[in-house]
Scaffold this motif. Structure first.
Motif, PDB file in Angstrom:
ATOM      1  N   LEU A  47       0.869  -1.177   0.000  1.00 32.78           N
ATOM      2  CA  LEU A  47       0.000   0.000   0.000  1.00 32.78           C
ATOM      3  C   LEU A  47       0.903   1.224   0.000  1.00 32.78           C
ATOM      4  CD1 LEU A  47      -3.031   0.871   0.236  1.00 32.78           C
ATOM      5  CD2 LEU A  47      -2.571   1.161   2.673  1.00 32.78           C
ATOM      6  N   SER A  48       0.758   2.073  -0.998  1.00 33.45           N
ATOM      7  CA  SER A  48       1.596   3.264  -1.085  1.00 33.45           C
ATOM      8  C   SER A  48       0.833   4.486  -0.584  1.00 33.45           C
ATOM      9  CB  SER A  48       2.075   3.488  -2.522  1.00 33.45           C
ATOM     10  OG  SER A  48       0.982   3.771  -3.365  1.00 33.45           O
ATOM     11  N   SER A  49       1.568   5.480  -0.124  1.00 34.15           N
ATOM     12  CA  SER A  49       0.976   6.701   0.445  1.00 34.15           C
ATOM     13  C   SER A  49      -0.163   6.367   1.402  1.00 34.15           C
ATOM     14  CB  SER A  49       0.477   7.623  -0.661  1.00 34.15           C
ATOM     15  OG  SER A  49       1.533   8.055  -1.464  1.00 34.15           O
ATOM     16  N   PRO A  50       0.096   5.483   2.364  1.00 36.02           N
ATOM     17  CA  PRO A  50      -0.993   5.081   3.257  1.00 36.02           C
ATOM     18  C   PRO A  50      -1.528   6.255   4.066  1.00 36.02           C
ATOM     19  CG  PRO A  50       1.122   4.337   4.112  1.00 36.02           C
ATOM     20  CD  PRO A  50       1.381   4.916   2.753  1.00 36.02           C
ATOM     21  N   LYS A  51      -2.832   6.281   4.210  1.00 32.12           N
ATOM     22  CA  LYS A  51      -3.502   7.298   5.012  1.00 32.12           C
ATOM     23  C   LYS A  51      -3.577   6.762   6.443  1.00 32.12           C
ATOM     24  CE  LYS A  51      -4.212   9.613   1.311  1.00 32.12           C
ATOM     25  NZ  LYS A  51      -3.223  10.587   0.944  1.00 32.12           N
ATOM     26  N   GLU A  52      -2.811   7.359   7.329  1.00 30.73           N
ATOM     27  CA  GLU A  52      -2.624   6.836   8.684  1.00 30.73           C
ATOM     28  C   GLU A  52      -3.933   6.538   9.404  1.00 30.73           C
ATOM     29  OE1 GLU A  52      -0.530   8.262  12.825  1.00 30.73           O
ATOM     30  OE2 GLU A  52       0.190   9.119  10.946  1.00 30.73           O
ATOM     31  N   ALA A  53      -4.879   7.451   9.353  1.00 29.79           N
ATOM     32  CA  ALA A  53      -6.146   7.267  10.066  1.00 29.79           C
ATOM     33  C   ALA A  53      -6.938   6.082   9.521  1.00 29.79           C
ATOM     34  CB  ALA A  53      -6.986   8.540   9.986  1.00 29.79           C
ATOM     35  N   VAL A  54      -6.861   5.860   8.223  1.00 30.42           N
ATOM     36  CA  VAL A  54      -7.586   4.741   7.605  1.00 30.42           C
ATOM     37  C   VAL A  54      -6.831   3.440   7.843  1.00 30.42           C
ATOM     38  CG1 VAL A  54      -8.501   3.822   5.443  1.00 30.42           C
ATOM     39  CG2 VAL A  54      -8.567   6.284   5.876  1.00 30.42           C
ATOM     40  N   VAL A  55      -5.526   3.454   7.678  1.00 31.85           N
ATOM     41  CA  VAL A  55      -4.712   2.252   7.868  1.00 31.85           C
ATOM     42  C   VAL A  55      -4.860   1.726   9.294  1.00 31.85           C
ATOM     43  CG1 VAL A  55      -2.329   1.390   7.966  1.00 31.85           C
ATOM     44  CG2 VAL A  55      -3.100   2.734   6.008  1.00 31.85           C
ATOM     45  N   ALA A  56      -5.028   2.601  10.268  1.00 36.34           N
ATOM     46  CA  ALA A  56      -5.199   2.181  11.663  1.00 36.34           C
ATOM     47  C   ALA A  56      -6.420   1.280  11.832  1.00 36.34           C
ATOM     48  CB  ALA A  56      -5.324   3.407  12.556  1.00 36.34           C
ATOM     49  N   LEU A  57      -7.395   1.408  10.943  1.00 28.87           N
ATOM     50  CA  LEU A  57      -8.630   0.614  11.016  1.00 28.87           C
ATOM     51  C   LEU A  57      -8.515  -0.734  10.312  1.00 28.87           C
ATOM     52  CD1 LEU A  57     -11.107   3.522  10.206  1.00 28.87           C
ATOM     53  CD2 LEU A  57     -10.479   2.656  12.472  1.00 28.87           C
ATOM     54  N   LEU A  58      -7.505  -0.898   9.461  1.00 27.75           N
ATOM     55  CA  LEU A  58      -7.366  -2.125   8.676  1.00 27.75           C
ATOM     56  C   LEU A  58      -6.903  -3.292   9.538  1.00 27.75           C
ATOM     57  CD1 LEU A  58      -5.564  -0.813   5.463  1.00 27.75           C
ATOM     58  CD2 LEU A  58      -8.015  -1.172   5.832  1.00 27.75           C
ATOM     59  N   GLN A  59      -7.367  -4.478   9.152  1.00 33.93           N
ATOM     60  CA  GLN A  59      -6.936  -5.708   9.803  1.00 33.93           C
ATOM     61  C   GLN A  59      -6.567  -6.719   8.735  1.00 33.93           C
ATOM     62  OE1 GLN A  59      -9.748  -7.189  12.661  1.00 33.93           O
ATOM     63  NE2 GLN A  59     -10.165  -5.164  13.492  1.00 33.93           N
ATOM     64  N   GLU A  60      -5.679  -7.651   9.098  1.00 34.00           N
ATOM     65  CA  GLU A  60      -5.341  -8.724   8.166  1.00 34.00           C
ATOM     66  C   GLU A  60      -6.620  -9.454   7.775  1.00 34.00           C
ATOM     67  OE1 GLU A  60      -2.178 -11.270   9.481  1.00 34.00           O
ATOM     68  OE2 GLU A  60      -0.850  -9.572   9.871  1.00 34.00           O
ATOM     69  N   GLN A  61      -6.679  -9.861   6.525  1.00 32.84           N
ATOM     70  CA  GLN A  61      -7.808 -10.563   5.909  1.00 32.84           C
ATOM     71  C   GLN A  61      -8.941  -9.629   5.483  1.00 32.84           C
ATOM     72  OE1 GLN A  61      -7.365 -13.856   5.041  1.00 32.84           O
ATOM     73  NE2 GLN A  61      -5.347 -13.394   5.879  1.00 32.84           N
ATOM     74  N   ASP A  62      -8.835  -8.328   5.722  1.00 32.30           N
ATOM     75  CA  ASP A  62      -9.834  -7.394   5.178  1.00 32.30           C
ATOM     76  C   ASP A  62      -9.756  -7.446   3.658  1.00 32.30           C
ATOM     77  OD1 ASP A  62     -10.802  -6.468   7.598  1.00 32.30           O
ATOM     78  OD2 ASP A  62      -9.670  -4.580   7.547  1.00 32.30           O
ATOM     79  N   ILE A  63     -10.905  -7.363   3.009  1.00 32.86           N
ATOM     80  CA  ILE A  63     -10.975  -7.301   1.553  1.00 32.86           C
ATOM     81  C   ILE A  63     -11.438  -5.896   1.183  1.00 32.86           C
ATOM     82  CG2 ILE A  63     -12.098  -8.187  -0.511  1.00 32.86           C
ATOM     83  CD1 ILE A  63     -12.292 -10.900   0.961  1.00 32.86           C
ATOM     84  N   LEU A  64     -10.609  -5.221   0.382  1.00 27.45           N
ATOM     85  CA  LEU A  64     -10.838  -3.816   0.065  1.00 27.45           C
ATOM     86  C   LEU A  64     -11.051  -3.631  -1.431  1.00 27.45           C
ATOM     87  CD1 LEU A  64      -7.821  -2.492   2.153  1.00 27.45           C
ATOM     88  CD2 LEU A  64     -10.166  -2.855   2.936  1.00 27.45           C
ATOM     89  N   PRO A  65     -11.991  -2.785  -1.823  1.00 27.41           N
ATOM     90  CA  PRO A  65     -12.182  -2.511  -3.251  1.00 27.41           C
ATOM     91  C   PRO A  65     -11.059  -1.638  -3.796  1.00 27.41           C
ATOM     92  CG  PRO A  65     -13.664  -1.154  -1.946  1.00 27.41           C
ATOM     93  CD  PRO A  65     -12.943  -2.066  -0.986  1.00 27.41           C
ATOM     94  N   ILE A  66     -10.766  -1.830  -5.064  1.00 31.22           N
ATOM     95  CA  ILE A  66      -9.800  -0.999  -5.782  1.00 31.22           C
ATOM     96  C   ILE A  66     -10.584  -0.227  -6.828  1.00 31.22           C
ATOM     97  CG2 ILE A  66      -7.764  -0.990  -7.280  1.00 31.22           C
ATOM     98  CD1 ILE A  66      -6.937  -3.632  -5.940  1.00 31.22           C
ATOM     99  N   GLU A  67     -10.374   1.076  -6.871  1.00 29.68           N
ATOM    100  CA  GLU A  67     -11.112   1.939  -7.788  1.00 29.68           C
ATOM    101  C   GLU A  67     -10.158   2.840  -8.545  1.00 29.68           C
ATOM    102  OE1 GLU A  67     -14.483   2.071  -8.153  1.00 29.68           O
ATOM    103  OE2 GLU A  67     -14.943   0.630  -6.559  1.00 29.68           O
ATOM    104  N   ASP A  83     -15.325   3.495   1.855  1.00 37.23           N
ATOM    105  CA  ASP A  83     -15.412   4.704   1.033  1.00 37.23           C
ATOM    106  C   ASP A  83     -14.359   5.763   1.348  1.00 37.23           C
ATOM    107  OD1 ASP A  83     -17.543   3.748  -0.526  1.00 37.23           O
ATOM    108  OD2 ASP A  83     -19.007   4.421   0.952  1.00 37.23           O
ATOM    109  N   GLN A  84     -13.337   5.407   2.097  1.00 43.53           N
ATOM    110  CA  GLN A  84     -12.224   6.309   2.360  1.00 43.53           C
ATOM    111  C   GLN A  84     -10.986   5.760   1.653  1.00 43.53           C
ATOM    112  OE1 GLN A  84     -11.594   7.572   6.486  1.00 43.53           O
ATOM    113  NE2 GLN A  84     -13.513   6.540   6.984  1.00 43.53           N
ATOM    114  N   ILE A  85     -10.130   6.637   1.180  1.00 43.53           N
ATOM    115  CA  ILE A  85      -8.907   6.192   0.521  1.00 43.53           C
ATOM    116  C   ILE A  85      -7.924   5.701   1.568  1.00 43.53           C
ATOM    117  CG2 ILE A  85      -6.916   6.914  -0.848  1.00 43.53           C
ATOM    118  CD1 ILE A  85      -8.782   8.959  -2.185  1.00 43.53           C
ATOM    119  N   ALA A  86      -7.510   4.440   1.433  1.00 35.40           N
ATOM    120  CA  ALA A  86      -6.483   3.884   2.317  1.00 35.40           C
ATOM    121  C   ALA A  86      -5.101   4.201   1.759  1.00 35.40           C
ATOM    122  CB  ALA A  86      -6.663   2.370   2.455  1.00 35.40           C
ATOM    123  N   GLY A  87      -4.975   4.237   0.433  1.00 39.66           N
ATOM    124  CA  GLY A  87      -3.707   4.530  -0.228  1.00 39.66           C
ATOM    125  C   GLY A  87      -3.750   4.039  -1.662  1.00 39.66           C
ATOM    126  N   GLY A  88      -2.593   3.973  -2.260  1.00 39.38           N
ATOM    127  CA  GLY A  88      -2.469   3.505  -3.632  1.00 39.38           C
ATOM    128  C   GLY A  88      -1.811   2.134  -3.656  1.00 39.38           C
TER     129      GLY A  88
END
Length: 126
Positions: A47-67, A83-88
């Protein structure tokens, strides 16, 4: 393509039109170049340019959409969480991913590991 207007996000875009940052990583997985059929495209990425506030919510095995999002006149590939950008996506395969998405294919990212702000993803068809 979704429309997204965030000036801080726009400033993070590289000249290639995808997010940069979060050093290292990328590559790996099952990517074998532009010859991979879109329906079989699978690769590991950082994950590039991770958004700290969003990344803090992520857990292993989460499935995230790519847009693909429009930022001004540039389109970017972004990983979303609620619906928040986690990163690229940092990977040599991002160009092929972009081509496939332009052709209408949908993709998702599985969080395979998380170590502080470093997030490893497995990208595959949705």
């Amino acid at each position: 393509m979704a429309d997204y207007n965030e000036s801080a996000y726009e400033r993070e875009q590289s000249s290639e039109g995808y997010m940069s940052g979060s050093g290292g990583g990328g590559g790996g997985g099952f990517f074998d170049g532009n010859s991979t059929p879109c329906e079989r495209l699978i690769f590991d990425a950082q994950l590039s340019s991770p958004k700290e506030a969003v990344v803090a919510l992520l857990q292993e095995q989460d499935i995230l959409p790519i847009e693909m999002l429009s930022i001004g006149t540039t389109s970017v590939v972004a990983v979303l969480y609620k619906d928040q950008i986690a990163g690229g996506i940092a990977s040599p395969a991002v160009q092929r991913l972009r081509q496939c998405m332009t052709e209408g294919y949908k993709f998702k990212a599985l969080v395979i590991s998380k170590n502080d702000g470093q997030v490893r993803l497995r990208v595959s068809g949705a």
